[in-house]
Design an enzyme around this catalytic site. Structure first.
Site, mmCIF file in Angstrom:
data_model
loop_
_atom_site.group_PDB
_atom_site.id
_atom_site.type_symbol
_atom_site.label_atom_id
_atom_site.label_comp_id
_atom_site.label_asym_id
_atom_site.label_seq_id
_atom_site.Cartn_x
_atom_site.Cartn_y
_atom_site.Cartn_z
ATOM 1 N N GLU A 57 -12.648 48.300 8.390
ATOM 2 C CA GLU A 57 -13.658 49.239 8.471
ATOM 3 C C GLU A 57 -13.492 50.144 7.248
ATOM 4 O OE1 GLU A 57 -11.975 48.688 12.665
ATOM 5 O OE2 GLU A 57 -11.246 48.423 10.819
ATOM 6 N N CYS A 80 -9.641 51.240 15.637
ATOM 7 C CA CYS A 80 -8.515 51.890 16.263
ATOM 8 C C CYS A 80 -8.876 53.312 16.190
ATOM 9 C CB CYS A 80 -7.478 51.919 15.270
ATOM 10 S SG CYS A 80 -7.634 52.604 13.486
ATOM 11 N N ALA A 159 3.818 15.906 12.505
ATOM 12 C CA ALA A 159 3.356 14.648 11.590
ATOM 13 C C ALA A 159 3.700 13.447 12.005
ATOM 14 C CB ALA A 159 3.388 15.044 10.022
#
Length: 371
Positions: A57, A80, A159
């Site tokens: 912000e 906040c 993987a």
């Protein structure tokens, strides 16, 4: 929610994703300032800067200056409302003269939760909440879990070959997937605060655990190694580079102090946690220690035993399975020490969120349904 609200919020969410892995201990947030009109005009954009400040912000408002007055601010997490190292974002929004705030997800932090929205409304600012809330919640999930469960988000990367097994290393990596899949795996590293393996993976592969995507080398996460007895070799790539790229080693509470000092002399940081007699270092203790240091997102790339420890403790939130077209072979290992991939595929707590082709390989993302 209007169509334009959704469009501009998607832009803010994309900015938040851009910051993933760079903002801890703060969450990654995106913000877009828009002047209403036909057509509407984007005045400024912002996202949380590396290290967590300035907040998204503040970054957008600073770029906009006086042009922010009368604008709508699209932001992915509740602004906040408390004084930390910087003044509250809610106050900055009020002072800038923003007329409307559209938010994706609320902030569970008790210093913020509901208070940011209340401060904006008290100042006469229109507030719209939960716009694309599911997507915003996924981006800020690591922050949410750190606040509510004292642990970071845990992503398990596996993987395997066509036979569903992991290739066994012998001092160097053995690839079962191609370059496109491996590049995607490095993108996961870039978006993680920390990457975690066990000592066995270091012995088998001697990895660096860095992000090696061109232009993103500086986005390598903190390297975390579970090494109960601190027997990690001084000659390993991880220890050799510990003075340049952070290396955190977790060991047993009774591990040899001289070994700890030798590793610390090379730049490693040592943390002692409790050990379970049968499963090794307590994964909850490891995650709690990481959360205490501000880590919100952990990518587990360890071998079957480490993966099993987090899976069995019910601490995994997402599982990324990269599967190659060729089998790993007779020497291949179960993806989880006690089980194969069926443990993930058959889990009622997880569902398949996405499947995509990566060259000749396939990526499947399994995600917890309760987070």
């Amino acid at each position: 929610m209007s169509a334009s609200d959704e469009m501009f919020m998607r832009g803010a969410l994309a900015l938040a994703r851009r910051a993933l892995g760079q903002t801890w201990p703060n969450p990654a947030v995106g913000a877009v300032l828009v002047r209403p009109g036909d057509p509407a005009e984007i005045i400024a954009r912002g996202w949380t800067m590396p290290g967590g400040r300035p907040h998204a912000e503040h970054a957008a408002l600073e770029k906009a200056g006086a042009r922010a007055k009368g604008c709508t601010l699209y932001v992915t997490l509740e602004p906040c409302a408390h004084h930390g190292q910087t003044p509250p974002c809610a106050d900055a929004i009020v002072e800038a003269g923003v007329s409307r705030v559209v938010c994706s997800a609320g902030d569970p932090d008790p210093r913020v939760s509901g208070k940011g929205f209340a401060r904006l409304r008290k100042a006469g600012i229109e507030v719209g909440a939960n716009v694309l809330g599911a997507e915003g919640g996924k981006i800020s999930l690591g922050h949410h879990l750190r606040v509510t469960q004292n642990r970071p988000l845990v992503q398990l990367k596996i993987a395997v070959g066509a036979d569903g097994r992991i290739a066994r290393g012998a001092g160097a990596p053995v690839w079962v997937t191609g370059e496109v899949a491996r590049a995607h795996g490095h993108l996961l590293r870039a978006r993680a605060d920390a990457i975690l393996v066990g000592r066995g993976t270091v012995v088998a592969d001697d990895p660096m655990l860095t992000c090696r995507l061109p232009g993103m080398e500086d986005r390598s996460p903190v390297r975390v190694v579970l090494d109960s007895n601190l027997t990690l070799g001084q000659e390993t790539k991880l220890v050799a580079s510990a003075d340049k790229i952070p290396l955190w080693i977790f060991c047993d509470e009774q591990a040899d102090e001289n070994r700890a000092k030798a590793l610390e002399a090379r730049g490693a940081q040592i943390t002692r946690v409790a050990t379970h007699s049968h499963t090794g270092l307590d994964p909850r203790g490891v995650l709690a220690a990481l959360a205490k240091r501000g880590v919100t997102r952990v990518l587990v790339e360890g071998g079957p035993r480490v993966s099993q420890s987090f899976w069995s403790a019910d601490l995994v939130d997402e599982v990324y399975v990269y599967q190659g077209p060729d089998p790993a072979g007779a020497g291949g290992l179960n993806a989880l020490a006690d089980e194969g991939l069926d443990a993930v595929r058959n889990s009622t707590a997880f569902g398949v969120e996405a499947t995509r082709a990566l060259g000749r390989d396939t990526l499947t993302l399994h995600r917890r349904s309760d987070v």
